[in-house]
Design a protein around this motif. Structure first.
Motif, PDB file in Angstrom:
ATOM      1  N   ILE A   1      12.651   8.951  -3.881  1.00 34.52           N
ATOM      2  CA  ILE A   1      12.165  10.036  -3.032  1.00 34.52           C
ATOM      3  C   ILE A   1      11.293   9.453  -1.928  1.00 34.52           C
ATOM      4  CG2 ILE A   1      10.721  12.105  -2.969  1.00 34.52           C
ATOM      5  CD1 ILE A   1      11.475  12.570  -5.904  1.00 34.52           C
ATOM      6  N   VAL A   2      11.558   9.898  -0.679  1.00 35.08           N
ATOM      7  CA  VAL A   2      10.801   9.413   0.469  1.00 35.08           C
ATOM      8  C   VAL A   2      10.085  10.595   1.119  1.00 35.08           C
ATOM      9  CG1 VAL A   2      10.939   8.325   2.731  1.00 35.08           C
ATOM     10  CG2 VAL A   2      12.423   7.534   0.883  1.00 35.08           C
ATOM     11  N   SER A   3       8.769  10.436   1.375  1.00 35.76           N
ATOM     12  CA  SER A   3       8.022  11.485   2.075  1.00 35.76           C
ATOM     13  C   SER A   3       6.875  10.852   2.843  1.00 35.76           C
ATOM     14  CB  SER A   3       7.487  12.524   1.080  1.00 35.76           C
ATOM     15  OG  SER A   3       6.312  12.059   0.457  1.00 35.76           O
ATOM     16  N   ASP A   4       6.231  11.647   3.690  1.00 28.44           N
ATOM     17  CA  ASP A   4       5.076  11.157   4.445  1.00 28.44           C
ATOM     18  C   ASP A   4       3.792  11.223   3.634  1.00 28.44           C
ATOM     19  OD1 ASP A   4       6.637  10.684   6.668  1.00 28.44           O
ATOM     20  OD2 ASP A   4       6.407  12.730   7.429  1.00 28.44           O
ATOM     21  N   ILE A   5       3.871  11.763   2.428  1.00 22.47           N
ATOM     22  CA  ILE A   5       2.682  11.922   1.587  1.00 22.47           C
ATOM     23  C   ILE A   5       2.411  10.613   0.844  1.00 22.47           C
ATOM     24  CG2 ILE A   5       1.629  13.236  -0.292  1.00 22.47           C
ATOM     25  CD1 ILE A   5       3.606  15.501   0.385  1.00 22.47           C
ATOM     26  N   ALA A   6       1.224  10.057   1.040  1.00 23.38           N
ATOM     27  CA  ALA A   6       0.875   8.808   0.362  1.00 23.38           C
ATOM     28  C   ALA A   6       0.826   9.028  -1.143  1.00 23.38           C
ATOM     29  CB  ALA A   6      -0.475   8.303   0.865  1.00 23.38           C
ATOM     30  N   GLY A   7       1.356   8.061  -1.887  1.00 18.01           N
ATOM     31  CA  GLY A   7       1.339   8.159  -3.354  1.00 18.01           C
ATOM     32  C   GLY A   7       2.492   8.943  -3.925  1.00 18.01           C
ATOM     33  N   THR A   8       3.586   9.100  -3.156  1.00 19.64           N
ATOM     34  CA  THR A   8       4.753   9.839  -3.657  1.00 19.64           C
ATOM     35  C   THR A   8       5.321   9.166  -4.902  1.00 19.64           C
ATOM     36  OG1 THR A   8       5.283  10.581  -1.429  1.00 19.64           O
ATOM     37  CG2 THR A   8       7.026  10.718  -3.064  1.00 19.64           C
ATOM     38  N   THR A   9       5.468   7.836  -4.847  1.00 19.36           N
ATOM     39  CA  THR A   9       5.992   7.093  -6.002  1.00 19.36           C
ATOM     40  C   THR A   9       4.858   6.831  -6.976  1.00 19.36           C
ATOM     41  OG1 THR A   9       7.657   6.007  -4.612  1.00 19.36           O
ATOM     42  CG2 THR A   9       7.176   4.993  -6.739  1.00 19.36           C
ATOM     43  N   ARG A  10       4.957   7.442  -8.169  1.00 19.24           N
ATOM     44  CA  ARG A  10       3.888   7.303  -9.170  1.00 19.24           C
ATOM     45  C   ARG A  10       4.356   6.522 -10.392  1.00 19.24           C
ATOM     46  NH1 ARG A  10      -0.259  12.165  -9.130  1.00 19.24           N
ATOM     47  NH2 ARG A  10      -0.443  12.453  -6.892  1.00 19.24           N
TER      48      ARG A  10
ATOM     49  N   VAL B   1      10.666 -12.544  -8.131  1.00 21.94           N
ATOM     50  CA  VAL B   1      10.372 -12.538  -6.694  1.00 21.94           C
ATOM     51  C   VAL B   1       9.532 -11.303  -6.390  1.00 21.94           C
ATOM     52  CG1 VAL B   1      11.335 -12.452  -4.361  1.00 21.94           C
ATOM     53  CG2 VAL B   1      12.550 -13.697  -6.163  1.00 21.94           C
ATOM     54  N   VAL B   2       8.521 -11.460  -5.526  1.00 20.04           N
ATOM     55  CA  VAL B   2       7.689 -10.334  -5.102  1.00 20.04           C
ATOM     56  C   VAL B   2       7.890 -10.117  -3.601  1.00 20.04           C
ATOM     57  CG1 VAL B   2       5.338  -9.444  -4.868  1.00 20.04           C
ATOM     58  CG2 VAL B   2       5.975 -10.773  -6.893  1.00 20.04           C
ATOM     59  N   ILE B   3       8.291  -8.909  -3.246  1.00 17.33           N
ATOM     60  CA  ILE B   3       8.370  -8.539  -1.826  1.00 17.33           C
ATOM     61  C   ILE B   3       7.112  -7.754  -1.490  1.00 17.33           C
ATOM     62  CG2 ILE B   3       9.556  -7.121  -0.114  1.00 17.33           C
ATOM     63  CD1 ILE B   3      12.172  -7.656  -1.527  1.00 17.33           C
ATOM     64  N   TYR B   4       6.306  -8.309  -0.583  1.00 14.77           N
ATOM     65  CA  TYR B   4       5.122  -7.580  -0.123  1.00 14.77           C
ATOM     66  C   TYR B   4       5.464  -6.904   1.199  1.00 14.77           C
ATOM     67  CZ  TYR B   4       0.513  -6.471   1.695  1.00 14.77           C
ATOM     68  OH  TYR B   4      -0.565  -5.799   2.219  1.00 14.77           O
ATOM     69  N   LEU B   5       5.424  -5.582   1.186  1.00 15.68           N
ATOM     70  CA  LEU B   5       5.741  -4.814   2.384  1.00 15.68           C
ATOM     71  C   LEU B   5       4.430  -4.449   3.073  1.00 15.68           C
ATOM     72  CD1 LEU B   5       8.265  -3.758   3.820  1.00 15.68           C
ATOM     73  CD2 LEU B   5       7.989  -1.597   2.618  1.00 15.68           C
ATOM     74  N   ALA B   6       4.185  -5.080   4.215  1.00 12.30           N
ATOM     75  CA  ALA B   6       2.912  -4.890   4.905  1.00 12.30           C
ATOM     76  C   ALA B   6       2.842  -3.509   5.553  1.00 12.30           C
ATOM     77  CB  ALA B   6       2.744  -5.966   5.974  1.00 12.30           C
TER      78      ALA B   6
ATOM     79  N   ILE C   1      12.704  -3.293  -8.075  1.00  8.70           N
ATOM     80  CA  ILE C   1      11.729  -2.404  -8.711  1.00  8.70           C
ATOM     81  C   ILE C   1      10.820  -1.846  -7.618  1.00  8.70           C
ATOM     82  CG2 ILE C   1       9.983  -2.203 -10.509  1.00  8.70           C
ATOM     83  CD1 ILE C   1      11.089  -5.040 -11.473  1.00  8.70           C
ATOM     84  N   ASP C   2      10.952  -0.551  -7.353  1.00 10.30           N
ATOM     85  CA  ASP C   2      10.076   0.128  -6.397  1.00 10.30           C
ATOM     86  C   ASP C   2       8.828   0.562  -7.154  1.00 10.30           C
ATOM     87  OD1 ASP C   2       8.911   1.556  -4.353  1.00 10.30           O
ATOM     88  OD2 ASP C   2      10.221   3.304  -4.583  1.00 10.30           O
ATOM     89  N   THR C   3       7.660   0.095  -6.709  1.00 11.52           N
ATOM     90  CA  THR C   3       6.424   0.338  -7.448  1.00 11.52           C
ATOM     91  C   THR C   3       5.521   1.339  -6.729  1.00 11.52           C
ATOM     92  OG1 THR C   3       5.253  -1.479  -6.359  1.00 11.52           O
ATOM     93  CG2 THR C   3       6.493  -2.004  -8.369  1.00 11.52           C
ATOM     94  N   ALA C   4       4.541   1.848  -7.468  1.00 12.11           N
ATOM     95  CA  ALA C   4       3.546   2.742  -6.872  1.00 12.11           C
ATOM     96  C   ALA C   4       2.679   1.958  -5.892  1.00 12.11           C
ATOM     97  CB  ALA C   4       2.682   3.347  -7.974  1.00 12.11           C
ATOM     98  N   GLY C   5       2.265   2.619  -4.820  1.00 14.13           N
ATOM     99  CA  GLY C   5       1.423   1.971  -3.819  1.00 14.13           C
ATOM    100  C   GLY C   5       0.070   1.569  -4.393  1.00 14.13           C
ATOM    101  N   ILE C   6      -0.401   0.386  -3.992  1.00  9.11           N
ATOM    102  CA  ILE C   6      -1.664  -0.140  -4.512  1.00  9.11           C
ATOM    103  C   ILE C   6      -2.812   0.348  -3.634  1.00  9.11           C
ATOM    104  CG2 ILE C   6      -2.957  -2.219  -5.054  1.00  9.11           C
ATOM    105  CD1 ILE C   6      -0.272  -3.685  -5.335  1.00  9.11           C
ATOM    106  N   ARG C   7      -3.732   1.088  -4.243  1.00  8.67           N
ATOM    107  CA  ARG C   7      -4.926   1.553  -3.534  1.00  8.67           C
ATOM    108  C   ARG C   7      -5.938   2.055  -4.566  1.00  8.67           C
ATOM    109  NH1 ARG C   7      -3.697   7.592  -1.008  1.00  8.67           N
ATOM    110  NH2 ARG C   7      -2.896   8.563  -2.918  1.00  8.67           N
ATOM    111  N   GLU C   8      -7.173   2.290  -4.127  1.00 12.35           N
ATOM    112  CA  GLU C   8      -8.192   2.900  -4.976  1.00 12.35           C
ATOM    113  C   GLU C   8      -7.903   4.395  -5.046  1.00 12.35           C
ATOM    114  OE1 GLU C   8     -10.597   1.453  -6.639  1.00 12.35           O
ATOM    115  OE2 GLU C   8     -10.079  -0.566  -5.936  1.00 12.35           O
TER     116      GLU C   8
ATOM    117  N   GLU D   1       0.831  -1.197   0.000  1.00 11.71           N
ATOM    118  CA  GLU D   1       0.000   0.000   0.000  1.00 11.71           C
ATOM    119  C   GLU D   1       0.869   1.252   0.000  1.00 11.71           C
ATOM    120  OE1 GLU D   1      -2.668  -0.139   3.295  1.00 11.71           O
ATOM    121  OE2 GLU D   1      -3.513  -2.090   2.754  1.00 11.71           O
ATOM    122  N   PRO D   2       0.296   2.407  -0.313  1.00 15.42           N
ATOM    123  CA  PRO D   2       1.082   3.651  -0.265  1.00 15.42           C
ATOM    124  C   PRO D   2       1.611   3.943   1.136  1.00 15.42           C
ATOM    125  CG  PRO D   2      -1.002   3.983  -1.428  1.00 15.42           C
ATOM    126  CD  PRO D   2      -1.085   2.638  -0.780  1.00 15.42           C
ATOM    127  N   ASN D   3       2.791   4.523   1.167  1.00 17.63           N
ATOM    128  CA  ASN D   3       3.378   5.040   2.406  1.00 17.63           C
ATOM    129  C   ASN D   3       3.697   3.966   3.442  1.00 17.63           C
ATOM    130  OD1 ASN D   3       4.363   7.491   3.357  1.00 17.63           O
ATOM    131  ND2 ASN D   3       2.653   7.761   4.778  1.00 17.63           N
TER     132      ASN D   3
END
Length: 462
Positions: A248-257, A303-308, A274-281, A229-231
């Motif tokens: 780029i790292v920030s507290d704003i959700a959806g920084t990586t687009r 390989v898929v790393i799921y970051l909870a 591969i750093d991907t965009a956060g998954i959300r609606e 998920e984002p952030n």
């Protein structure tokens, strides 16, 4: 294919450096070099022994271009099997071009991509799989890919294929002989021995084919998608792995687009993160495109790393489990690694509950670089390096893989023919086809189009 002309090219990387090497190969290589080289001892290099070095100057029309060291290799005892001269000059780009142009004016031709190695193949210095390994060796950027290329270039793969082909050829000759005496109804080929040989060939072919799954990812790098998920700290994790501020790292959700990719070597194996965009609606058009790319990268990843996200309570933990089930169901063939980030914010009780609920979870703190080494070790465990340790043959070339698949199909047809007691003439057709595909790998069977495709990928000068 016989080469009558002499070729020249820069053998070292383009650009300025301490030294550069210009290579000449062909019947007139030594003669052409002699027209522009003046040794400090005054000796004629056309009369010198092979594998000797000579200090002197490159000159023409009383103009001195550079002081150089000339290496002489007389055919067939050279890389190409032809007369070869290597001129080591100073690394000025101006000097390199002046000497190269001078050699072209004296009768040499500019080499095409991979032409030196092509001549080595044509002259029997290398077989085709060894020649292809030269390109892989040049391109190797980690220990594992280097080890595989070296093993293949030294003939490990070729020898294994050649031995199988020779044994099969012997039996094929006996079966062909039976066809000449078909009216006498005799058997020259011992069927029980032939059956054992076919089983052994099938076993080796299957092992080589299976090794491609490992070899291909080692050669090209193992793609690893970091999703969540984002952030939740995906970009922070990428930066921790690479040990640099790559994303780029920030507290704003959806920084990586958009996806951010970079490579690193772990334990001699190349990984491409591969750093991907956060998954959300989301209703954001740009962010939606990034999320679409995320799913594309998951499909491409090994390989898929799921970051909870941070698991604050039992309900949040159950949500993580639900998301993991979705990923497993959607991508059942992917190696999945689950990380719980922000380890420093959890209590011991929370950590214990997470471990009991999510098997094989890794708790890390990407921000504090805690647990990153354990993550690298886990990633390395996904790669089967047993074959590397045991120096077994590993297939990395898709052309070889395709030929092995086709050879196995023909061998299995012959095995079916043996079980069904088919006539020898029918089995002989499949045996010939199997021999053909074996020959394709080492170059005993080839054509100009195939050679053109292979050597076009080489650098000029090799």
């Amino acid at each position: 294919m016989i080469f009558q002309d002499t070729i020249a090219a820069l053998a070292t990387a383009p650009g300025a450096g301490a030294i550069a090497v210009i290579r000449l190969s062909g019947p007139d290589a030594i003669t052409i070099a002699a027209t522009v080289f003046k040794g400090v001892n005054g000796k004629d290099i056309t009369r010198q022994k092979s594998h000797t070095l000579h200090l002197g100057y490159i000159e023409d029309d009383n103009k001195v271009y550079d002081q150089v060291l000339v290496s002489i290799f007389k055919g067939p005892n050279s890389y190409t099997g032809e007369n070869t001269v290597e001129i080591s000059c100073h690394g000025s780009q101006y000097i390199q071009q002046q000497i190269l142009q001078l050699l072209l004016r004296k009768g040499a031709r500019m080499a095409q991509a991979g032409e030196f190695t092509l001549r080595a193949f044509i002259n029997g210095k290398l077989d085709l799989s060894q020649a292809e390994a030269v390109a892989d060796l040049i391109a190797s950027d980690n220990e594992a890919s280097h080890q595989i290329a070296m093993q293949q270039m030294r003939g490990g793969f070729s020898n294994e294929i050649a031995k199988l082909r020779e044994e099969l050829l012997n039996f094929a000759s006996l079966i062909e002989l039976e066809l000449d005496f078909s009216e006498e109804d005799v058997e020259f080929a011992d069927r029980s021995q032939f059956k054992d040989l076919l089983n052994r060939i099938e076993f080796v072919l299957k092992r080589l084919i299976d090794s491609f799954a490992v070899g291909n990812v080692i050669k090209n790098g193992i793609p690893v998608a970091i999703v969540g998920e984002p952030n939740v700290g995906k970009s922070t994790l990428l930066n921790a792995l690479l040990n640099e501020e790559r994303a780029i790292v920030s507290d704003i959700a959806g920084t990586t687009r958009d996806t951010i990719e970079d490579e690193m070597v772990i334990g001699g194996i190349g990984f491409r993160f591969i750093d991907t965009a956060g998954i959300r609606e989301t209703n954001d058009v740009v962010e939606s495109i990034g999320i679409k790319k995320t799913f594309e990268k998951i499909t491409q990843a090994q390989v898929v790393i799921y970051l909870a996200p941070f698991i604050a309570d039992h309900a949040a933990l159950l949500n993580v489990v639900t998301e993991l089930e979705k990923i497993k169901n959607q991508y059942p063939q992917k190696a999945l690694l689950v990380l719980a980030n922000k380890k420093d914010l959890y209590t011991d009780i929370q950590i214990e509950e997470i471990k009991q609920t999510i098997p094989n979870v890794l708790l890390i703190s990407a921000k504090n670089n805690d647990g990153v080494d354990a993550l690298k070790a886990k990633l390395l465990s996904f790669v089967n390096t047993g074959a590397l340790i045991n120096n077994e043959t590993i297939v990395t070339n898709s052309r070889h893989y395709d030929a092995l698949i086709k050879a196995l199909e023909e061998i299995q047809k012959v095995q079916y023919g043996m079980r069904a007691n088919l006539p020898a003439d029918l089995m002989a057709i499949d045996i010939r086809q199997a021999l053909y595909y074996f020959g394709e790998i080492t170059g005993q069977v080839t054509n100009d189009e195939l050679l053109g495709n292979i050597f076009a990928n080489f650098c000029i000068g090799k």
